[in-house]
Motif scaffolding. Structure first.
Motif, PDB file in Angstrom:
ATOM      1  N   PHE A 118       0.888  -1.157   0.000  1.00  0.00           N
ATOM      2  CA  PHE A 118       0.000   0.000   0.000  1.00  0.00           C
ATOM      3  C   PHE A 118       0.926   1.206   0.000  1.00  0.00           C
ATOM      4  CE2 PHE A 118      -2.655   3.291   1.919  1.00  0.00           C
ATOM      5  CZ  PHE A 118      -3.848   3.119   1.232  1.00  0.00           C
ATOM      6  N   VAL A 119       0.917   1.968  -1.082  1.00  0.00           N
ATOM      7  CA  VAL A 119       1.949   2.989  -1.291  1.00  0.00           C
ATOM      8  C   VAL A 119       1.421   4.404  -1.100  1.00  0.00           C
ATOM      9  CG1 VAL A 119       3.609   3.942  -2.933  1.00  0.00           C
ATOM     10  CG2 VAL A 119       3.167   1.470  -2.899  1.00  0.00           C
ATOM     11  N   ILE A 120       2.174   5.176  -0.314  1.00  0.00           N
ATOM     12  CA  ILE A 120       1.966   6.615  -0.193  1.00  0.00           C
ATOM     13  C   ILE A 120       3.235   7.286  -0.706  1.00  0.00           C
ATOM     14  CG2 ILE A 120       1.630   8.584   1.352  1.00  0.00           C
ATOM     15  CD1 ILE A 120       0.301   6.676   3.334  1.00  0.00           C
ATOM     16  N   ARG A 121       3.085   8.186  -1.661  1.00  0.00           N
ATOM     17  CA  ARG A 121       4.251   8.911  -2.161  1.00  0.00           C
ATOM     18  C   ARG A 121       3.992  10.411  -2.048  1.00  0.00           C
ATOM     19  NH1 ARG A 121       6.025   6.401  -7.867  1.00  0.00           N
ATOM     20  NH2 ARG A 121       7.871   7.667  -7.437  1.00  0.00           N
ATOM     21  N   ASN A 122       4.987  11.129  -1.570  1.00  0.00           N
ATOM     22  CA  ASN A 122       4.889  12.583  -1.506  1.00  0.00           C
ATOM     23  C   ASN A 122       6.285  13.183  -1.666  1.00  0.00           C
ATOM     24  OD1 ASN A 122       6.248  12.729   1.089  1.00  0.00           O
ATOM     25  ND2 ASN A 122       4.333  12.156   2.074  1.00  0.00           N
ATOM     26  N   VAL A 123       6.368  14.481  -1.725  1.00  0.00           N
ATOM     27  CA  VAL A 123       7.654  15.150  -1.888  1.00  0.00           C
ATOM     28  C   VAL A 123       8.515  14.916  -0.643  1.00  0.00           C
ATOM     29  CG1 VAL A 123       8.793  17.387  -2.156  1.00  0.00           C
ATOM     30  CG2 VAL A 123       6.699  16.893  -3.426  1.00  0.00           C
ATOM     31  N   GLY A 124       9.632  14.218  -0.820  1.00  0.00           N
ATOM     32  CA  GLY A 124      10.571  14.009   0.282  1.00  0.00           C
ATOM     33  C   GLY A 124      10.276  12.835   1.186  1.00  0.00           C
TER      34      GLY A 124
ATOM     35  N   ALA B 167      13.889  17.164  -2.552  1.00  0.00           N
ATOM     36  CA  ALA B 167      13.323  17.840  -1.384  1.00  0.00           C
ATOM     37  C   ALA B 167      14.416  18.206  -0.381  1.00  0.00           C
ATOM     38  CB  ALA B 167      12.277  16.952  -0.722  1.00  0.00           C
ATOM     39  N   CYS B 168      15.320  17.275  -0.126  1.00  0.00           N
ATOM     40  CA  CYS B 168      16.412  17.548   0.814  1.00  0.00           C
ATOM     41  C   CYS B 168      17.365  18.604   0.261  1.00  0.00           C
ATOM     42  CB  CYS B 168      17.165  16.252   1.127  1.00  0.00           C
ATOM     43  SG  CYS B 168      16.230  15.106   2.180  1.00  0.00           S
ATOM     44  N   LYS B 169      17.561  18.613  -1.041  1.00  0.00           N
ATOM     45  CA  LYS B 169      18.394  19.635  -1.659  1.00  0.00           C
ATOM     46  C   LYS B 169      17.774  21.014  -1.488  1.00  0.00           C
ATOM     47  CE  LYS B 169      20.498  20.972  -6.073  1.00  0.00           C
ATOM     48  NZ  LYS B 169      20.597  20.670  -7.524  1.00  0.00           N
ATOM     49  N   CYS B 170      16.451  21.085  -1.604  1.00  0.00           N
ATOM     50  CA  CYS B 170      15.745  22.354  -1.470  1.00  0.00           C
ATOM     51  C   CYS B 170      15.827  22.924  -0.062  1.00  0.00           C
ATOM     52  CB  CYS B 170      14.280  22.191  -1.870  1.00  0.00           C
ATOM     53  SG  CYS B 170      14.010  22.127  -3.652  1.00  0.00           S
ATOM     54  N   LEU B 171      16.106  22.063   0.923  1.00  0.00           N
ATOM     55  CA  LEU B 171      16.252  22.541   2.294  1.00  0.00           C
ATOM     56  C   LEU B 171      17.407  23.529   2.415  1.00  0.00           C
ATOM     57  CD1 LEU B 171      15.820  19.153   4.223  1.00  0.00           C
ATOM     58  CD2 LEU B 171      14.173  21.033   4.120  1.00  0.00           C
ATOM     59  N   TYR B 172      18.372  23.428   1.504  1.00  0.00           N
ATOM     60  CA  TYR B 172      19.547  24.285   1.538  1.00  0.00           C
ATOM     61  C   TYR B 172      19.429  25.471   0.578  1.00  0.00           C
ATOM     62  CZ  TYR B 172      21.790  20.635   4.288  1.00  0.00           C
ATOM     63  OH  TYR B 172      22.099  19.727   5.281  1.00  0.00           O
ATOM     64  N   GLU B 173      18.235  25.690   0.040  1.00  0.00           N
ATOM     65  CA  GLU B 173      17.998  26.787  -0.889  1.00  0.00           C
ATOM     66  C   GLU B 173      16.889  27.690  -0.364  1.00  0.00           C
ATOM     67  OE1 GLU B 173      17.028  24.817  -4.521  1.00  0.00           O
ATOM     68  OE2 GLU B 173      19.000  23.859  -4.718  1.00  0.00           O
ATOM     69  N   ASP B 174      16.914  28.949  -0.780  1.00  0.00           N
ATOM     70  CA  ASP B 174      15.864  29.890  -0.389  1.00  0.00           C
ATOM     71  C   ASP B 174      14.694  29.783  -1.376  1.00  0.00           C
ATOM     72  OD1 ASP B 174      17.279  30.937   1.788  1.00  0.00           O
ATOM     73  OD2 ASP B 174      18.359  32.353   0.495  1.00  0.00           O
TER      74      ASP B 174
ATOM     75  N   THR C 203       4.839  24.194  -0.958  1.00  0.00           N
ATOM     76  CA  THR C 203       6.128  23.500  -0.965  1.00  0.00           C
ATOM     77  C   THR C 203       7.011  24.005   0.172  1.00  0.00           C
ATOM     78  OG1 THR C 203       6.020  23.230  -3.366  1.00  0.00           O
ATOM     79  CG2 THR C 203       8.184  22.976  -2.334  1.00  0.00           C
ATOM     80  N   LYS C 204       7.069  25.309   0.323  1.00  0.00           N
ATOM     81  CA  LYS C 204       7.887  25.904   1.384  1.00  0.00           C
ATOM     82  C   LYS C 204       7.447  25.412   2.759  1.00  0.00           C
ATOM     83  CE  LYS C 204       9.704  30.352   2.975  1.00  0.00           C
ATOM     84  NZ  LYS C 204       9.747  31.823   2.722  1.00  0.00           N
ATOM     85  N   LYS C 205       6.140  25.367   2.980  1.00  0.00           N
ATOM     86  CA  LYS C 205       5.620  24.887   4.267  1.00  0.00           C
ATOM     87  C   LYS C 205       5.937  23.409   4.462  1.00  0.00           C
ATOM     88  CE  LYS C 205       3.278  25.013   8.098  1.00  0.00           C
ATOM     89  NZ  LYS C 205       3.795  25.755   9.274  1.00  0.00           N
ATOM     90  N   TRP C 206       5.748  22.597   3.413  1.00  0.00           N
ATOM     91  CA  TRP C 206       5.972  21.162   3.492  1.00  0.00           C
ATOM     92  C   TRP C 206       7.425  20.841   3.836  1.00  0.00           C
ATOM     93  CZ3 TRP C 206       3.035  17.031   3.940  1.00  0.00           C
ATOM     94  CH2 TRP C 206       3.538  15.768   3.614  1.00  0.00           C
ATOM     95  N   LEU C 207       8.347  21.628   3.304  1.00  0.00           N
ATOM     96  CA  LEU C 207       9.776  21.377   3.527  1.00  0.00           C
ATOM     97  C   LEU C 207      10.192  21.593   4.981  1.00  0.00           C
ATOM     98  CD1 LEU C 207      11.334  22.901   0.285  1.00  0.00           C
ATOM     99  CD2 LEU C 207      11.161  20.483   0.894  1.00  0.00           C
TER     100      LEU C 207
END
Length: 216
Positions: free
Chosen positions: A60-66, A107-114, A123-127
């Motif tokens: 049973f698969v759940i996929r999301n950003v990150g 997603a993890c890469k975006c953690l280091y970007e503004d 997206t910003k909130k989810w990160l």
């Protein structure tokens, strides 16, 4: 891919369907009873059923950003990931949960970007769900560590954090504590095709293939 390519792909699948019609129709008649809940990233390069060669009805698969897991929040808002977790654990009564991160995670890469684009407000909130992993990685390696090392560690630490988050769900915590539910953290390396699993006793990621060798 254009629509014609998708149509050709469906024709190939129909050949598979015909060869496996009995087992597939059995799933229709008897309903699903998946072995595990698989929480993975939406990254198009990481396909859960492909990397473990599972059959229809197994996961049973759940996929999301990150492959993030929000903490339990008992309100009446819309919670897609939380709903999937509740359904899999309470209704389908899966016996295992796999939280699978991967290398080169966007997603993890975006953690280091503004991120200041108003169109990326969600997206910003989810990160924010990955911020603690980023902070711990920087504290461990230093802010001036090579970027690749920081990213690989962030990806792995995030998996551990998501395990902590999923245990805030009452039904998950209850079944985990009574031994009827196991929780696994996996890290998929896109450059080698291998999977490492998190060993909570040694606090490290170890090759999943070692479990195959141990059972032989």
């Amino acid at each position: 891919m254009n629509l014609e390519e998708y149509a050709q792909g469906n024709e190939l699948f129909r050949s598979y369907f015909k060869k496996n019609k009995e087992s597939l129709l059995k799933l229709v008649k008897s309903g699903q009873s998946p072995k595990a809940l698989f929480i993975g990233c939406s990254d198009s390069r990481v396909i859960p059923d492909l990397i473990v060669q599972s059959d229809p009805g197994d996961l049973f698969v759940i996929r999301n950003v990150g492959n993030f897991v929000p903490q339990y929040k008992p309100d009446e808002d819309f919670h897609a990931t939380a709903t999937g977790i509740e359904y899999a654990v309470s209704m389908l009564e899966v016996k295992e949960i796999i939280i699978c991160g991967h290398s080169h995670c966007g997603a993890c890469k975006c953690l280091y970007e503004d991120i200041n684009d108003p169109s990326l407000i969600h997206t910003k909130k989810w990160l924010e769900l990955g911020e603690s992993a980023k902070t711990t990685a920087i504290l461990s390696l230093g802010v001036n560590a090579p970027k690749d090392e920081l990213l690989r560690l962030t990806e792995k630490l995030s998996i551990i954090k998501q395990i902590e988050n999923i245990l805030t769900y009452p039904v998950v915590k209850k079944r985990f504590e009574d031994g009827s539910l196991a929780i696994h953290g996996w890290y998929y390396d896109m450059e080698t095709g291998t999977i490492d699993y998190y060993n909570a006793e040694s606090y490290e990621f170890l090759p999943l293939r070692d479990l195959v060798n141990a059972s032989e």
